[in-house]
Scaffold this motif. Structure first.
Motif, mmCIF file in Angstrom:
data_model
loop_
_atom_site.group_PDB
_atom_site.id
_atom_site.type_symbol
_atom_site.label_atom_id
_atom_site.label_comp_id
_atom_site.label_asym_id
_atom_site.label_seq_id
_atom_site.Cartn_x
_atom_site.Cartn_y
_atom_site.Cartn_z
ATOM 1 N N ARG A 56 0.851 -1.192 0.000
ATOM 2 C CA ARG A 56 0.000 0.000 0.000
ATOM 3 C C ARG A 56 0.890 1.247 0.000
ATOM 4 O O ARG A 56 1.843 1.337 0.773
ATOM 5 N N PHE A 57 0.539 2.189 -0.863
ATOM 6 C CA PHE A 57 1.255 3.458 -0.986
ATOM 7 C C PHE A 57 0.340 4.573 -0.507
ATOM 8 O O PHE A 57 -0.757 4.754 -1.049
ATOM 9 N N GLU A 58 0.783 5.340 0.461
ATOM 10 C CA GLU A 58 0.021 6.467 0.972
ATOM 11 C C GLU A 58 0.855 7.728 0.786
ATOM 12 O O GLU A 58 1.937 7.856 1.359
ATOM 13 N N PHE A 59 0.340 8.670 -0.053
ATOM 14 C CA PHE A 59 1.077 9.894 -0.355
ATOM 15 C C PHE A 59 0.110 10.924 -0.904
ATOM 16 O O PHE A 59 -1.037 10.610 -1.230
ATOM 17 N N ASP A 60 0.581 12.151 -1.024
ATOM 18 C CA ASP A 60 -0.210 13.255 -1.543
ATOM 19 C C ASP A 60 0.087 13.402 -3.038
ATOM 20 O O ASP A 60 1.152 13.895 -3.416
ATOM 21 N N ALA A 61 -0.840 12.978 -3.904
ATOM 22 C CA ALA A 61 -0.602 13.028 -5.345
ATOM 23 C C ALA A 61 -0.429 14.462 -5.844
ATOM 24 O O ALA A 61 0.250 14.699 -6.845
ATOM 25 N N ALA A 62 -1.041 15.428 -5.160
ATOM 26 C CA ALA A 62 -0.886 16.830 -5.560
ATOM 27 C C ALA A 62 0.482 17.380 -5.180
ATOM 28 O O ALA A 62 0.940 18.358 -5.769
ATOM 29 N N ASP A 63 1.135 16.761 -4.216
ATOM 30 C CA ASP A 63 2.468 17.188 -3.785
ATOM 31 C C ASP A 63 3.268 15.951 -3.379
ATOM 32 O O ASP A 63 3.466 15.672 -2.190
ATOM 33 N N PRO A 64 3.754 15.174 -4.365
ATOM 34 C CA PRO A 64 4.449 13.922 -4.044
ATOM 35 C C PRO A 64 5.791 14.110 -3.358
ATOM 36 O O PRO A 64 6.394 13.131 -2.928
ATOM 37 N N MET A 65 6.267 15.352 -3.218
ATOM 38 C CA MET A 65 7.497 15.592 -2.480
ATOM 39 C C MET A 65 7.294 15.487 -0.967
ATOM 40 O O MET A 65 8.258 15.407 -0.210
ATOM 41 N N LYS A 66 6.047 15.491 -0.514
ATOM 42 C CA LYS A 66 5.783 15.256 0.901
ATOM 43 C C LYS A 66 6.093 13.802 1.247
ATOM 44 O O LYS A 66 6.184 12.943 0.372
ATOM 45 N N ASP A 67 6.231 13.520 2.536
ATOM 46 C CA ASP A 67 6.590 12.168 2.973
ATOM 47 C C ASP A 67 5.557 11.138 2.523
ATOM 48 O O ASP A 67 4.348 11.421 2.496
ATOM 49 N N TRP A 68 6.051 9.949 2.180
ATOM 50 C CA TRP A 68 5.218 8.813 1.804
ATOM 51 C C TRP A 68 5.251 7.776 2.921
ATOM 52 O O TRP A 68 6.251 7.645 3.634
ATOM 53 N N ARG A 69 4.160 7.008 3.043
ATOM 54 C CA ARG A 69 4.166 5.778 3.823
ATOM 55 C C ARG A 69 3.939 4.620 2.872
ATOM 56 O O ARG A 69 2.957 4.605 2.108
ATOM 57 N N ILE A 70 4.839 3.639 2.887
ATOM 58 C CA ILE A 70 4.787 2.478 2.000
ATOM 59 C C ILE A 70 4.851 1.252 2.898
ATOM 60 O O ILE A 70 5.835 1.049 3.617
ATOM 61 N N HIS A 71 3.782 0.424 2.873
ATOM 62 C CA HIS A 71 3.718 -0.625 3.891
ATOM 63 C C HIS A 71 2.908 -1.829 3.416
ATOM 64 O O HIS A 71 2.146 -1.757 2.441
ATOM 65 N N SER A 72 3.094 -2.936 4.116
ATOM 66 C CA SER A 72 2.359 -4.175 3.877
ATOM 67 C C SER A 72 2.295 -4.924 5.200
ATOM 68 O O SER A 72 2.649 -4.385 6.251
ATOM 69 N N ASP A 73 1.871 -6.180 5.150
ATOM 70 C CA ASP A 73 1.811 -6.981 6.365
ATOM 71 C C ASP A 73 3.193 -7.324 6.910
ATOM 72 O O ASP A 73 3.314 -7.735 8.066
ATOM 73 N N SER A 74 4.249 -7.159 6.098
ATOM 74 C CA SER A 74 5.580 -7.552 6.563
ATOM 75 C C SER A 74 6.588 -6.400 6.608
ATOM 76 O O SER A 74 7.737 -6.619 6.989
ATOM 77 N N PHE A 75 6.187 -5.195 6.238
ATOM 78 C CA PHE A 75 7.102 -4.064 6.374
ATOM 79 C C PHE A 75 6.310 -2.760 6.488
ATOM 80 O O PHE A 75 5.151 -2.673 6.080
ATOM 81 N N ASP A 76 6.986 -1.763 7.033
ATOM 82 C CA ASP A 76 6.392 -0.435 7.172
ATOM 83 C C ASP A 76 7.524 0.576 7.011
ATOM 84 O O ASP A 76 8.439 0.630 7.839
ATOM 85 N N LEU A 77 7.471 1.361 5.917
ATOM 86 C CA LEU A 77 8.557 2.270 5.590
ATOM 87 C C LEU A 77 8.028 3.689 5.395
ATOM 88 O O LEU A 77 6.928 3.888 4.865
ATOM 89 N N ARG A 78 8.836 4.649 5.794
ATOM 90 C CA ARG A 78 8.580 6.049 5.540
ATOM 91 C C ARG A 78 9.622 6.544 4.546
ATOM 92 O O ARG A 78 10.818 6.262 4.701
ATOM 93 N N PHE A 79 9.160 7.272 3.516
ATOM 94 C CA PHE A 79 10.059 7.804 2.494
ATOM 95 C C PHE A 79 10.055 9.323 2.560
ATOM 96 O O PHE A 79 8.992 9.950 2.544
ATOM 97 N N MET A 80 11.258 9.923 2.635
ATOM 98 C CA MET A 80 11.426 11.373 2.682
ATOM 99 C C MET A 80 12.174 11.837 1.433
ATOM 100 O O MET A 80 13.328 11.457 1.217
ATOM 101 N N SER A 81 11.524 12.647 0.597
ATOM 102 C CA SER A 81 12.098 13.070 -0.680
ATOM 103 C C SER A 81 13.206 14.103 -0.490
ATOM 104 O O SER A 81 13.146 14.959 0.384
ATOM 105 N N ARG A 82 14.200 14.012 -1.393
ATOM 106 C CA ARG A 82 15.240 15.038 -1.472
ATOM 107 C C ARG A 82 15.289 15.697 -2.841
ATOM 108 O O ARG A 82 15.874 16.758 -3.014
ATOM 109 N N GLY A 83 14.718 15.065 -3.840
ATOM 110 C CA GLY A 83 14.715 15.618 -5.190
ATOM 111 C C GLY A 83 13.765 14.826 -6.061
ATOM 112 O O GLY A 83 13.220 13.801 -5.651
ATOM 113 N N VAL A 84 13.553 15.297 -7.296
ATOM 114 C CA VAL A 84 12.568 14.660 -8.156
ATOM 115 C C VAL A 84 12.963 14.812 -9.615
ATOM 116 O O VAL A 84 13.526 15.824 -10.028
#
Length: 333
Positions: A257-285
């Motif tokens: 599952r990907f949770e993010f702001d499509a209008a501003d994808p440079m904001k932090d993302w949460r990417i997770h499943s039943d076996s992992f939970d990750l936070r992504f912090m953008s530095r560039g695009v």
């Protein structure tokens, strides 16, 4: 009769996850039909087929990537490098109508892929089990790098899934593979032996209108080469490309599952499943927004850092500020 190393046998595509190499992906062998069962002609078969090859590397000093794309109506290639210490960025993009500037082999294992010529363009080819990348701009060799892209260094992911009612996509990926070589550009010369590489060969009769989210992270975890590849929106019909590599050994992961702001994808993302939970912090695009009639894309590929935890069987891996990518992509092709 078909061979076990051919993806297409007797006009039908084989779907699933393959432990043995697929060495022939030949669209001419596929019995392509419309959703209503009509056998499609030569023009539809040619322009319906899409293929691309992406390779890249990640270290604490730099992130780089190169892609060759054949959409039939349009061929293109791009290269980028980010110096993580100085924040400097370099990008080159080339585009050509139709497929005149691009070459793709039908063998994903021993590849011969290129765009352009000896002065400007990208070449990805296999030599003695390694995947070699060359990037030239104005006659200057910017990248000369190799990826240890097969056993025993890494176990490739090989997967074919249905796409739409009659289409399919074949994907061969590797992650966290050892690298050698150099990048020599206007803001410095870099040794890529500190990088961990990743590759993605994708081809097939893809959905004419599609979207996906993708994430990839790579680095050293507990002294091991660690890579994670997850996606949502593509390659999920009966099988999934979600996986991780630890010192080259492949393990599979559940739906993501990907949770993010499509209008501003440079904001932090949460990417997770039943076996992992990750936070992504953008530095560039890297962005590409194109609306050209038959072809359209809204593409944002962020690079940045990941934090979180990944559970692979009984073993837990703590991810702390490892570099990688998160991508939001819509395509009409």
């Amino acid at each position: 009769m078909g061979s076990s190393d051919h993806l297409i046998s007797n006009g039908a595509v084989r779907t699933g996850i393959f432990s043995e190499p697929i060495t022939v992906v030949d669209p001419a062998a596929y019995d392509l039909r419309s959703p209503l069962g009509k056998k499609l002609g030569r023009r539809a078969r040619h322009f319906g087929y899409k293929q691309f090859h992406y390779v890249g590397g990640i270290s604490n000093d730099l992130i780089f990537g190169a892609t060759v794309v054949d959409l039939r109506y349009l061929s293109s290639a791009f290269f980028y490098i980010y110096d993580l210490k100085t924040g400097k960025e370099l990008r080159h993009t080339w585009r050509t109508p139709f497929s005149r500037a691009v070459r793709f082999s039908t063998n994903p294992e021993v590849c011969d892929v290129s765009y352009g010529n000896s002065k400007n363009g990208i070449t990805i080819r296999s030599v003695n089990g390694d995947r070699l990348l060359s990037v030239r701009k104005g006659g200057r060799l910017l990248v000369d790098a190799s990826f240890a892209d097969g056993t025993p260094a890494v176990e490739p992911l090989r997967i074919c899934t249905r796409a739409g009612y009659t289409g399919w996509v074949y994907v061969r990926k590797t992650g966290a593979v050892p690298m050698k070589g150099t990048i020599d550009c206007e803001f410095g010369r870099f040794d890529v032996e500190n990088c961990l590489g990743h590759t993605d060969y994708s081809a097939g009769y893809m959905r004419p209108e599609t979207w996906w989210n993708w994430a990839f992270v790579s680095g050293s975890v507990d002294g091991k080469r660690f890579g994670l590849n997850v996606s949502c929106g593509v390659n999920e019909t009966s099988y999934s490309e979600n996986c991780a590599w630890v010192d080259g050994k492949l393990s599979f992961l559940p739906q993501t599952r990907f949770e993010f702001d499509a209008a501003d994808p440079m904001k932090d993302w949460r990417i997770h499943s039943d076996s992992f939970d990750l936070r992504f912090m953008s530095r560039g695009v890297h962005k590409e927004h194109v609306n050209a009639g038959l072809l359209a894309t809204r593409f944002s590929q962020m690079y940045g850092t990941f934090r979180g935890k990944v559970q692979l069987g009984p073993r837990s891996y703590e991810i702390s500020d490892l570099y990688g990518f998160a991508e939001d992509h819509y395509a009409r092709w």
